[in-house]
Design a protein around this motif. Structure first.
Motif: not given
Ligand SMILES: [Fe+2]
Length: 216
Positions: A134-138, A158-160
């Motif tokens: 997973v590439l995620a925006f944190e 959490w939140g990503a």
């Protein structure tokens, strides 16, 4: 790219944004059909079933001791629905490259696109058993991160918010790639629809009030 829900608050299976054979030869049509129509559909049903059981618990119709079981099923199935929806949306037959703020942020947070790919590929390939790269925006540090998720809901931050995800459950690749997950991960990079990921990233950032990122 976001997962679908109906107006009544129930989860809904979104249609694939392209034909079953659109990602050939990287992902074969039979795998796509089973994956979307059976596996993804089962997570949608599982999420709705869990909601219904938790409502029955609130109404005193079934033993509250079942709350643990149905809470776990809710987390598992909602996460499965979300990740599969983002997975389909991030793929396409044309490939391309990231542009705009996504390209700049990949360079800023990973060093280069190639370094992101190496990191992400390692995370995806090395998942033990079922899981996801997973590439995620944190949103706390407003940065991009790579997560290695187990099942659909474990080992997350959490939140990503997932931006680009790769399903490495065996159901995602076994018909064509058998046990050689690394070849499937390699093939994935040729079917990433970067323009769709760019658009999803812009939407995610706009929702998180990024003053430095979204001009008008
Ligand atoms: Fe899957």
């Amino acid at each position: 790219m976001a997962a679908s829900a109906g107006h009544g608050g129930e989860y809904v299976l979104p249609p694939l944004p392209y034909g079953y054979d659109a990602l050939e030869p990287s992902i074969d049509a039979e795998t796509m059909k089973l994956h979307h129509d059976k596996h993804h559909a089962a997570y949608v049903k599982g999420a709705n079933d869990a909601l219904a059981k938790l409502a029955e618990i609130r109404e005193g119709k079934i033993d509250p001791a079942a709350v643990s079981e149905w809470s776990e099923k809710l987390a598992f199935n909602v996460s499965g629905h979300t990740l599969h929806s983002i997975f389909w949306g991030g793929l396409g037959p044309k490939g391309g490259k990231p542009e705009g703020s996504l390209a700049a942020d990949i360079d800023a947070h990973f060093g280069s696109l190639d370094k992101l790919k190496s990191h992400f590929s390692a995370a995806a390939t090395q998942v033990q058993g079922n899981g996801w790269g997973v590439l995620a925006f944190e949103p706390v540090a407003r940065r991009l991160v790579v997560l290695q998720v187990r099942n659909h809901q474990l080992n997350v931050a959490w939140g990503a918010i997932p931006l680009l995800v790769l399903d490495v459950w065996e159901h995602a690749y076994y018909l064509k790639y058998k046990n050689v997950r690394a070849d499937y991960v390699k093939a994935f990079w040729s079917i990433v629809n970067w323009s769709a990921v760019d658009q999803w990233y812009a939407l995610v950032q706009a929702k998180h009030h990024g003053p430095q990122h979204h001009g008008h």
